[in-house]
Write an enzyme that holds these catalytic residues in place. Structure first.
Site, PDB file in Angstrom:
ATOM      1  N   GLU A 226       0.716  -1.132  -0.055  1.00  0.00           N
ATOM      2  CA  GLU A 226       0.098   0.159  -0.021  1.00  0.00           C
ATOM      3  C   GLU A 226       0.790   1.147  -0.039  1.00  0.00           C
ATOM      4  O   GLU A 226       0.619   2.344  -0.645  1.00  0.00           O
ATOM      5  CB  GLU A 226      -0.802  -0.121   1.278  1.00  0.00           C
ATOM      6  N   ARG A 304      -7.301   2.768  13.461  1.00  0.00           N
ATOM      7  CA  ARG A 304      -8.114   1.571  13.145  1.00  0.00           C
ATOM      8  C   ARG A 304      -7.815   0.703  14.613  1.00  0.00           C
ATOM      9  O   ARG A 304      -8.981   0.014  14.800  1.00  0.00           O
ATOM     10  CB  ARG A 304      -7.886   1.076  12.121  1.00  0.00           C
ATOM     11  N   GLU A 705     -10.524  -8.226   4.166  1.00  0.00           N
ATOM     12  CA  GLU A 705      -9.935  -8.349   5.395  1.00  0.00           C
ATOM     13  C   GLU A 705     -10.596  -8.926   6.485  1.00  0.00           C
ATOM     14  O   GLU A 705      -9.921  -9.695   7.308  1.00  0.00           O
ATOM     15  CB  GLU A 705      -9.495  -7.025   5.974  1.00  0.00           C
TER      16      GLU A 705
END
Ligand code: MTE
Ligand code: HPA
Ligand code: MOS
Length: 753
Positions: A226, A304, A705
């Site tokens: 990413e 997160r 995920e």
């Protein structure tokens, strides 16, 4: 529909970065990386290396025409170390040679003198020394300070999760080819073509329009590409730009393992309070995230962790604080789950510890505290919960009580083997937590022969997003899949893309594709209506035939397309999609950051060999909230792969850095990932079919995920099995729970001395 890549995959015909035919005159790069974890560069002698056969040039920080800066969220990371090195594996110089072998041979001749500085590898030590990437953040719900008084049991503890190597089959790599007028094309094995484009422009001092990034597919990314594919893309771009020749760099496995960051290890302290009815009233948790030497994506990952710190439970009083701690390890980065799994492990540890203290099964506490629709998450969003439905269906299908009884009976019958079981409910928010990143675009062309070419911002990395994009167009146009091709992801066709991440690529890019296809369809319907002299609303396309008022006409897809072209109707469209209704205010840590959540429940059972400490995962039985899956083959595959990857993280994948910051688990001989023998013997995925009008693509919820987090159940199942043999074992909540640690738990109170 099968993954559209399966045919070329099994024939070995799929094109990965290293399969791209190289242009005549291509040079090869290799990075010289720091042998020490922290220090000041006193001298760098490249003369002997430069004199090696085949070496064309050796680049250092001084050769960078633009900014020596690759940090995405925070500009704190140099492409090539100028004065200081911050981790073992930090690139210092880049050798460019006629061959790959010549470049690597020259690396050995580079001499560097580094004045060592103190090395920190432990996040708690970094926090003590105030070495933080960003200021800490705290999520609050209710008031824990007064809630403790209402609790009948309060438990405190510590939980640690280790990192995880991405181990994508295709290592990192990139290939830059100079174009006319100073432009560059970069082929990059990246999840984020725009990140490579933007960063290359910055480092080279060019504008973004000079840089075309093209990605056909990845041999796996799992978050590791990413942000961290950018380094290699920019390196080859720099060399190609300066030398005016194509430059390629594919990392060897050990280079990749040594130089790239991994899943963030976390250490955490928790305090949990329950009443007599086993309701969790209060939960306090402090996370110490091991960020490594630069920010990379750590602030977003940390966020997160906070979002998922209560997993799928409602807890009225929560105080969760997280520190992103700067250490001298390679910058850690995105990895499937993106900090969520690390947060969820801690609440599960807290529940397990409370259950052990109370002498009740953890499942009893879990079941009593599942989120109900309307409950608030600590960040303010209200749950539209499927947690109870998943749990109840799992119980109905797999009979938790009967399984537990069979395990208890088995354990009473033998002391050579013990079985254990654990339930793992999950709840995962879908959307980039940074609201602005939730946007995507698609470009759809219908050609005059009726074939369709589609470009989106999504990157295919094995998860099957291209197949899903094809399904969208196939359904809207109602044409044969063979008429549709999904093109490479390219920054000249689709601009300003968010990375393929957050499990949101299919949703975001699929909706943009939907919009573009609908726009073309509308124009085609108008053409058909005029041809057939009926109202556009009465036109339908079914199986390549045009229907008017429900009756098949002689007009088919190909004729209609050609007619539209002859009438000079636009057969191309560009779709732009942003999900509505999401927002977040970090100044108060409240908002509605996720379009929706994915829920599920897994039941994991294991058997341990009490003589050896070895174990098998017997079964993982799951009820998973797919929404209404648009592709059960792909989605089941995502579940199976995620579960095995999660189990690997929890049980066998052990990253070891020594106190000097050197990676000891630096090869596949010392880092073990699950193979077919250590995968669960049975995985059953049962869909919870929900058809709520949520914001998922075709009501098919994101799946990339969430299933990884079912793997957390393996740790707790193993723990329960060990305790069946040695009830006083005090096994630390520290992963991975390797066979060695199981053995210690069986015979030595749980702690390795
Ligand atoms: N599946 C395969 N085969 N390979 C991958 O690299 N990456 C995972 C997941 N599944 C990955 C994968 C991660 S980390 C994410 S965020 C999602 O796929 C991204 O793809 P999606 O948004 O299309 O689900
Ligand atoms: N998930 C995954 N990747 C991301 C996110 C996220 O929430 N934010 C930025 N990159
Ligand atoms: Mo996935 S960790 O969001 O690339």
């Amino acid at each position: 529909m099968k993954n559209i890549d399966s045919y070329t995959h099994v024939r070995g015909e799929s094109i990965y970065l290293d399969d791209i035919p190289v242009v005549n005159g291509t040079l090869y790069a290799a990075a010289y990386d720091s042998p020490v974890a922290h220090g000041k560069i006193i001298s760098l002698d490249i003369s002997a290396a430069a004199a090696m056969p085949g070496v064309v040039r050796i680049l250092t920080a001084a050769d960078i025409p633009g900014e020596n800066q690759i940090g995405g969220i925070i500009p704190d990371e140099e492409l090539l170390a100028a004065t200081y090195v911050h981790f073992c594996g930090m690139p210092i110089a880049l050798v460019i040679a006629e061959t790959d072998e010549a470049a690597r041979a020259a690396l050995k001749k580079i001499k560097v003198v580094i004045d060592p500085l103190p090395v920190i590898t432990d996040p708690r030590e970094a926090k003590e020394k105030n070495e933080l990437i960003i200021p800490p953040r705290t999520f609050l719900l209710g008031d824990t300070s007064t809630a403790w008084e209402q609790c009948d049991l309060i438990i405190e503890g510590r939980a640690d999760t280790n990192g995880q190597e991405h181990l994508y089959i295709e290592t990192q790599g990139a290939y830059a080819v100079p174009q006319e007028n100073g432009a560059l094309r970069i082929y990059s094995s990246t999840q984020g073509p725009t990140a490579v484009q933007r960063t290359a422009a910055r480092v080279l001092g060019l504008s973004m329009h000079h840089i075309e990034v093209d990605t056909t597919r990845l041999g796996g990314g799992f978050g590791g590409k990413e942000d961290q594919a950018t380094t290699w893309g920019v390196m080859v771009a720099l060399a190609a730009h300066l030398l005016k020749r194509p430059v390629k760099y594919c990392l060897h496995r050990m280079e990749d393992m040594r130089m790239t960051g991994k899943r963030h290890p976390y250490s955490a302290d928790f305090k949990i309070g329950l009443n007599k009815e086993l309701k969790i009233l209060a939960y306090e948790v402090t996370f110490y995230q091991n960020a490594g030497a630069a920010a990379d994506l750590s602030p977003a990952v940390m966020e997160r962790t906070l979002f998922h710190c209560t997993n799928s439970y409602f807890i009225p009083h929560v105080k969760a604080t997280a520190y992103s701690c700067k250490t001298n390890l390679p910058p850690n980065t995105a990895f499937r789950g993106f900090g969520g799994p690390q947060g969820m492990f801690v609440i599960e540890a807290a529940i397990a510890k409370a259950a052990e203290q109370l002498g009740v099964p953890a499942a009893t506490i879990q079941a009593k505290n599942l989120l109900q629709t309307g409950d608030a998450f600590p960040y303010g969003q209200l749950a539209d919960s499927e947690a109870n439905e998943c749990w109840q269906q799992a119980d109905a299908l797999f009979n938790i009580t009967a399984q537990q009884k069979a395990i208890t009976d088995f354990n009473a019958s033998t002391s050579s083997y013990k079985k254990g079981m654990a339930i793992m409910p999950i709840c995962f928010g879908i959307s980039f937590t940074k609201t602005l990143m939730n946007q995507a675009r698609a470009l759809v062309h219908v050609y005059t022969d009726g074939s369709v070419g589609i470009s989106t911002g999504a990157v295919e990395m094995g998860q099957g997003v291209n197949t899903k994009m094809l399904q969208v167009a196939e359904q809207i146009f109602s044409i044969a899949p063979s008429r549709i091709k999904i093109n490479s992801t390219n920054t000249y066709r689709i601009a300003n893309t968010s990375p393929t991440a957050a499990s949101a690529a299919a949703d975001l890019n699929g909706k943009a594709t939907e919009m573009a296809c609908h726009e073309i369809l509308l124009r085609l319907k108008e053409v058909a209506a005029a041809e057939l002299q009926v109202a556009p609303a009465s036109i339908e396309l079914k199986n390549e035939t045009v229907y008017a008022n429900g009756i098949a006409t002689s007009l088919d897809w190909k004729k209609l397309v050609l007619t539209a072209y002859v009438q000079r109707v636009n057969l191309s469209a560009h779709g732009h999609y942003t999900p509505a209704g999401i927002h977040y205010d970090a100044s108060i840590e409240k908002g509605h950051p996720f379009t929706y959540h994915v829920y599920g429940t897994s039941i994991t059972s294991v058997t341990i060999d009490c003589l050896r400490g070895t174990y098998t995962v017997d079964a993982v039985n799951v009820v998973h909230d797919f929404g209404r899956s648009m592709n059960t083959l792909l989605d089941t595959g995502q579940c199976e792969g995620g579960i095995v990857q999660g189990i690997g993280w929890m049980t066998m994948e052990e990253i070891v850095y020594d106190t000097a910051g050197k990676l000891r688990s630096n090869a596949l001989s010392t880092y073990k990932v699950p193979d077919i023998y250590s995968a669960p013997k049975h995985i059953t995925i049962h869909p919870l079919n929900t058809t709520k009008d949520n914001l998922a693509l075709l009501r098919s919820k994101a799946v990339g995920e969430p299933p990884l987090m079912y793997g957390i159940g393996a740790y707790f199942a193993l723990r329960n099995a060990v305790k069946a043999f040695n009830p006083t074992a005090d096994i630390p909540f520290a992963t991975p729970l390797t066979p060695e640690k199981v053995l210690m738990g069986l015979y030595d109170g749980g702690v390795i001395k």
